[in-house]
Design a protein around this motif. Sequence first.
Motif, PDB file in Angstrom:
ATOM      1  N   ARG A  44       0.771  -1.096   0.046  1.00 52.99           N
ATOM      2  CA  ARG A  44       0.011  -0.250  -0.064  1.00 52.99           C
ATOM      3  C   ARG A  44       1.018   1.293  -0.082  1.00 52.99           C
ATOM      4  O   ARG A  44       1.945   1.294   0.700  1.00 52.99           O
ATOM      5  CB  ARG A  44      -0.920   0.036   1.475  1.00 52.99           C
ATOM      6  N   GLU A  45       0.588   2.115  -0.763  1.00 58.63           N
ATOM      7  CA  GLU A  45       1.530   3.403  -0.928  1.00 58.63           C
ATOM      8  C   GLU A  45       0.509   4.997  -0.850  1.00 58.63           C
ATOM      9  O   GLU A  45      -0.607   4.847  -1.186  1.00 58.63           O
ATOM     10  CB  GLU A  45       2.136   3.567  -2.242  1.00 58.63           C
ATOM     11  N   PHE A  46       1.151   5.734  -0.317  1.00 55.45           N
ATOM     12  CA  PHE A  46       0.520   7.198   0.064  1.00 55.45           C
ATOM     13  C   PHE A  46       0.348   7.766  -1.382  1.00 55.45           C
ATOM     14  O   PHE A  46       1.049   7.634  -2.327  1.00 55.45           O
ATOM     15  CB  PHE A  46       1.357   7.773   0.872  1.00 55.45           C
ATOM     16  N   VAL A  47      -0.991   8.442  -1.382  1.00 57.48           N
ATOM     17  CA  VAL A  47      -1.183   8.981  -2.528  1.00 57.48           C
ATOM     18  C   VAL A  47      -1.388  10.555  -2.542  1.00 57.48           C
ATOM     19  O   VAL A  47      -0.717  11.540  -2.990  1.00 57.48           O
ATOM     20  CB  VAL A  47      -2.809   8.527  -3.266  1.00 57.48           C
ATOM     21  N   ALA A  59       1.988  12.527  -3.241  1.00 57.58           N
ATOM     22  CA  ALA A  59       2.863  12.076  -3.789  1.00 57.58           C
ATOM     23  C   ALA A  59       3.633  12.073  -5.079  1.00 57.58           C
ATOM     24  O   ALA A  59       2.917  12.750  -6.011  1.00 57.58           O
ATOM     25  CB  ALA A  59       2.722  10.374  -3.910  1.00 57.58           C
ATOM     26  N   ASP A  60       4.664  12.019  -5.363  1.00 60.39           N
ATOM     27  CA  ASP A  60       5.288  12.730  -6.623  1.00 60.39           C
ATOM     28  C   ASP A  60       4.806  12.040  -7.472  1.00 60.39           C
ATOM     29  O   ASP A  60       4.651  12.755  -8.759  1.00 60.39           O
ATOM     30  CB  ASP A  60       6.799  12.409  -6.372  1.00 60.39           C
ATOM     31  N   PHE A  66      -3.457  14.499  -9.903  1.00 60.39           N
ATOM     32  CA  PHE A  66      -4.734  14.271  -8.794  1.00 60.39           C
ATOM     33  C   PHE A  66      -4.849  15.391  -7.942  1.00 60.39           C
ATOM     34  O   PHE A  66      -3.865  16.175  -7.407  1.00 60.39           O
ATOM     35  CB  PHE A  66      -4.405  13.053  -8.130  1.00 60.39           C
ATOM     36  N   THR A  67      -6.170  15.732  -7.355  1.00 63.52           N
ATOM     37  CA  THR A  67      -6.289  16.768  -6.435  1.00 63.52           C
ATOM     38  C   THR A  67      -7.289  16.336  -5.391  1.00 63.52           C
ATOM     39  O   THR A  67      -8.341  15.507  -5.547  1.00 63.52           O
ATOM     40  CB  THR A  67      -7.270  17.851  -7.336  1.00 63.52           C
TER      41      THR A  67
END
Length: 120
Positions: A44-47, A59-60, A66-67
Amino acid sequence: VQLQASGGGLVQAGGSLSLSCVASGRTISTYHMGWFRQAPGKEREFVARITWDSRTYYADSVKGRFTISRDNAKNTVYLQMNSLKPEDTAIYYCAAARVVTVVAGNFGSWGQGTLVTVSS
């Protein structure tokens, strides 16, 4: 707080989707809210994250595409996703935290996830 994410689906590369996360049980106005994602076979990764006073952080990999936003009156957090890429394919989760963080372990409440599939 209970969270319910929705809005996922199948979209072609370059397209857009808007995810929603509706909270119940208590107001989210004092929570910091986040979106995470988990692709098949990956962690799982941060967005994105939005603080109680609407400061945002991304996230870069999604910055500029994305907003994240929130409507405390509707007890809802949103993730607008534009210029989608096949590598954005994942289950997207919303989460709530009492601290400003991007670490999944610091988020105490999680929604059930909504699947986003981006075809090439």
